[in-house]
Design an enzyme around this catalytic site. Structure first.
Site, mmCIF file in Angstrom:
data_model
loop_
_atom_site.group_PDB
_atom_site.id
_atom_site.type_symbol
_atom_site.label_atom_id
_atom_site.label_comp_id
_atom_site.label_asym_id
_atom_site.label_seq_id
_atom_site.Cartn_x
_atom_site.Cartn_y
_atom_site.Cartn_z
ATOM 1 N N SER A 137 1.286 -1.031 0.010
ATOM 2 C CA SER A 137 0.211 0.052 0.034
ATOM 3 C C SER A 137 1.107 1.226 -0.407
ATOM 4 O O SER A 137 1.635 1.186 0.412
ATOM 5 C CB SER A 137 -0.787 0.136 1.384
ATOM 6 O OG SER A 137 -1.793 1.156 1.421
ATOM 7 N N LYS A 165 -1.188 -0.826 -4.471
ATOM 8 C CA LYS A 165 -2.082 0.043 -4.136
ATOM 9 C C LYS A 165 -1.472 1.335 -4.290
ATOM 10 O O LYS A 165 -0.613 1.463 -2.858
ATOM 11 C CB LYS A 165 -3.150 -0.709 -3.009
ATOM 12 C CG LYS A 165 -4.126 -0.023 -2.379
ATOM 13 C CD LYS A 165 -4.638 -0.443 -1.842
ATOM 14 C CE LYS A 165 -4.889 -0.071 -0.098
ATOM 15 N NZ LYS A 165 -6.158 -0.746 1.296
ATOM 16 N N LEU A 166 -2.308 1.881 -4.581
ATOM 17 C CA LEU A 166 -2.227 3.301 -4.536
ATOM 18 C C LEU A 166 -3.176 4.377 -3.097
ATOM 19 O O LEU A 166 -4.627 3.542 -4.391
ATOM 20 C CB LEU A 166 -2.398 4.038 -5.965
ATOM 21 C CG LEU A 166 -1.856 5.971 -5.793
ATOM 22 C CD1 LEU A 166 -0.504 6.284 -5.391
ATOM 23 C CD2 LEU A 166 -2.164 5.939 -7.175
ATOM 24 N N LYS A 167 -2.617 4.885 -2.090
ATOM 25 C CA LYS A 167 -3.990 5.952 -1.649
ATOM 26 C C LYS A 167 -4.068 6.852 -2.405
ATOM 27 O O LYS A 167 -3.629 7.498 -3.389
ATOM 28 C CB LYS A 167 -3.037 6.145 -0.805
ATOM 29 C CG LYS A 167 -2.608 4.885 0.454
ATOM 30 C CD LYS A 167 -4.278 4.466 0.565
ATOM 31 C CE LYS A 167 -3.769 3.466 2.177
ATOM 32 N NZ LYS A 167 -5.374 3.173 3.044
ATOM 33 N N ASP A 192 -7.065 3.000 -3.890
ATOM 34 C CA ASP A 192 -7.938 3.189 -2.149
ATOM 35 C C ASP A 192 -8.452 4.368 -1.749
ATOM 36 O O ASP A 192 -7.329 4.972 -1.382
ATOM 37 C CB ASP A 192 -6.881 2.114 -0.996
ATOM 38 C CG ASP A 192 -7.562 2.048 0.257
ATOM 39 O OD1 ASP A 192 -9.001 2.719 0.749
ATOM 40 O OD2 ASP A 192 -7.727 1.182 1.484
ATOM 41 N N GLU A 217 -11.114 0.841 -3.720
ATOM 42 C CA GLU A 217 -11.441 0.420 -2.954
ATOM 43 C C GLU A 217 -11.770 1.356 -1.733
ATOM 44 O O GLU A 217 -11.538 2.773 -2.176
ATOM 45 C CB GLU A 217 -9.634 -0.044 -1.936
ATOM 46 C CG GLU A 217 -10.025 -0.428 -0.786
ATOM 47 C CD GLU A 217 -9.303 -0.894 0.099
ATOM 48 O OE1 GLU A 217 -8.020 -1.245 -0.369
ATOM 49 O OE2 GLU A 217 -8.910 -1.235 1.866
ATOM 50 N N ASP A 242 -14.120 -1.688 2.534
ATOM 51 C CA ASP A 242 -12.906 -1.600 2.964
ATOM 52 C C ASP A 242 -14.413 -2.064 4.699
ATOM 53 O O ASP A 242 -14.840 -2.114 5.109
ATOM 54 C CB ASP A 242 -11.738 -1.499 2.953
ATOM 55 C CG ASP A 242 -10.697 -1.232 4.091
ATOM 56 O OD1 ASP A 242 -11.332 -2.007 5.623
ATOM 57 O OD2 ASP A 242 -9.893 -0.636 3.959
ATOM 58 N N LYS A 266 -10.449 -7.650 6.757
ATOM 59 C CA LYS A 266 -9.544 -7.662 7.723
ATOM 60 C C LYS A 266 -9.603 -7.383 9.257
ATOM 61 O O LYS A 266 -10.612 -6.882 9.412
ATOM 62 C CB LYS A 266 -9.543 -5.988 7.966
ATOM 63 C CG LYS A 266 -8.059 -4.297 7.109
ATOM 64 C CD LYS A 266 -8.442 -3.324 7.155
ATOM 65 C CE LYS A 266 -7.773 -2.533 6.237
ATOM 66 N NZ LYS A 266 -8.049 -1.087 5.939
ATOM 67 N N GLY A 294 -4.686 -4.572 5.639
ATOM 68 C CA GLY A 294 -3.263 -4.470 6.725
ATOM 69 C C GLY A 294 -3.451 -2.891 7.520
ATOM 70 O O GLY A 294 -4.547 -1.982 6.973
#
Ligand code: NPQ
Ligand code: MG
Length: 374
Positions: A137, A165-167, A192, A217, A242, A266, A294
């Site tokens: 992430s 995964k890119l915020k 995300d 996400e 999520d 999660k 995570g």
């Protein structure tokens, strides 16, 4: 059968290798609560509470988790020292909310029970793999520059991560995704948003469809299942939830109403590994892919997540990164990437223990709750 004698709480402060910025804030060190369930025979079960220091990701936070554990969860769930995680689960369900705190208590008991029995968590949960594919992430660069982003992602690609995964957040989305896709045309990529968009932002999210994303996400607020269902009709990228998924029932609802076609599991968010396994089973039955999220776990939380990610329905790489993604020194022997994968622990319970000297050095607060006194 042996019983629990005491519950120990340990609060540690562990520095992150770099600040982690998301749409809800920036974290520079991790304030982690660990739960140790000690049996009369001296066996210790360990678990990590994934609540953050402040209620940015969900309503839980570390001070609140400490309070609810000591004042409510421990007295209700283990006053008799039961070592049966299913009994603990049933008793915890009589109290509302606090899934992260509940998960930490239930998991510590589950670990102690499995260690007493000599069975690994992976085997108990039904793992079918000896190693799991790992993703990473990537936070929003603190300087908001594409150069910094590409440098950071380059390091992870070099390290062998199998998915990035890119915020994202409004203003840090299309350009950043395009830059990564141009630099690495074939890397599995997803985003995300941690709830940062609104129902009116469908066009912005649709603008990322050309970049062949695995999923987006949690683009919208956690309570907006209808919004996610409407959005899923407007974009080609699959919607993954999520924060919205807090139980088997919410997973079932989201799937039935087409608010999600992929689910991030999660354990802390859903109240533990027993609930996680049920969500997994439901998704497998429904043909919905799942992956393990995570929460910047230390080796204690990471070990249990890696066991969960070895179940058959976990068909996408998780945020189960190596210890080094977050920590220069983990509190357990480090989890190290091997060809983009982590090995699933095989020793009893979660299969790892904190290194006492490291735990001591990082501890900021601890408490012993003698079960004879609750
Ligand atoms: C997510 N995690 O999937 C979260 C959110 C998150 C790995 O992207 C401190 C502790 C800071 C937990 C920031 C990842 C955090 C945190 C973000 C969890 O949405
Ligand atoms: Mg997320």
């Amino acid at each position: 059968m042996s019983r629990l004698a005491e519950i120990r709480l340990h609060r540690i402060e562990i520095p992150l290798v770099r600040p982690f910025r998301t749409s809800f804030g920036t974290q520079e060190t991790r304030d982690v609560l660990l739960v140790q369930a000690v049996t009369q025979d001296g066996v210790s079960g360990w678990a990590e509470c994934v609540a953050m220091e402040w209620p940015g990701y969900s309503s839980e936070y570390v001070d609140g988790a400490v309070d609810v554990l000591a004042e409510h969860l421990i007295p209700v769930a283990v006053p008799d020292g039961t070592l049966d995680p299913h009994v603990v689960n049933r008793r915890l369900n009589r109290l509302m909310g606090h899934p992260m705190a509940k998960a930490s208590l239930e998991t510590a008991v589950l670990d102690a029970w499995l260690r007493t029995d000599g069975q690994s968590l992976a085997s108990y949960l039904g793992a079918v793999r000896a190693e799991v594919d790992c993703g990473v992430s990537v936070g929003i660069p603190v300087d908001e520059s594409i150069d910094s982003l590409l440098e950071e992602v380059g390091g992870y690609v070099e390290a062998g991560y199998r998915r990035v995964k890119l915020k994202i957040q409004p203003g840090w989305d299309v350009q950043a995704v395009r830059a990564i896709r141009e630099a690495w045309p074939a890397i599995p990529l997803q985003t995300d948003a941690n709830q940062a968009y609104t129902r009116a932002d469908g066009h912005v999210l649709a603008a990322m469809d050309p970049f062949d994303l695995l999923l987006v996400e949690q683009p919208l607020p956690e309570d907006d299942l209808l919004g996610h269902a409407l959005l899923a009709e407007q974009i080609a990228t699959p919607v993954c939830l999520d924060e919205s998924i807090i139980s088997v029932a919410t997973a079932d609802t989201a799937i039935a109403f087409k608010a999600a076609s992929i689910i991030n599991i999660k354990p802390g968010r859903v109240g533990g590994y027993l609930e996680s396994r049920e969500i997994h089973d439901l998704c497998l039955e429904r043909g919905v892919p799942v992956w393990c999220g995570g929460m910047l776990e230390t080796g204690i939380g990471r070990a249990a997540n890696v066991a969960l990610a070895a179940l058959p329905g976990f068909t996408l790489p998780g945020d189960t990164s190596a210890s080094s993604r977050y920590y220069a020194f983990d509190i357990t022997p480090p989890f190290v990437l091997d060809d983009g994968r982590l090995r699933v622990p095989t020793a009893p319970g979660i299969g790892v223990d904190p290194v006492p000297a490291i735990l001591d050095e990082l501890t900021t607060w601890s408490a012993v709750i003698d079960l004879a006194s609750v």
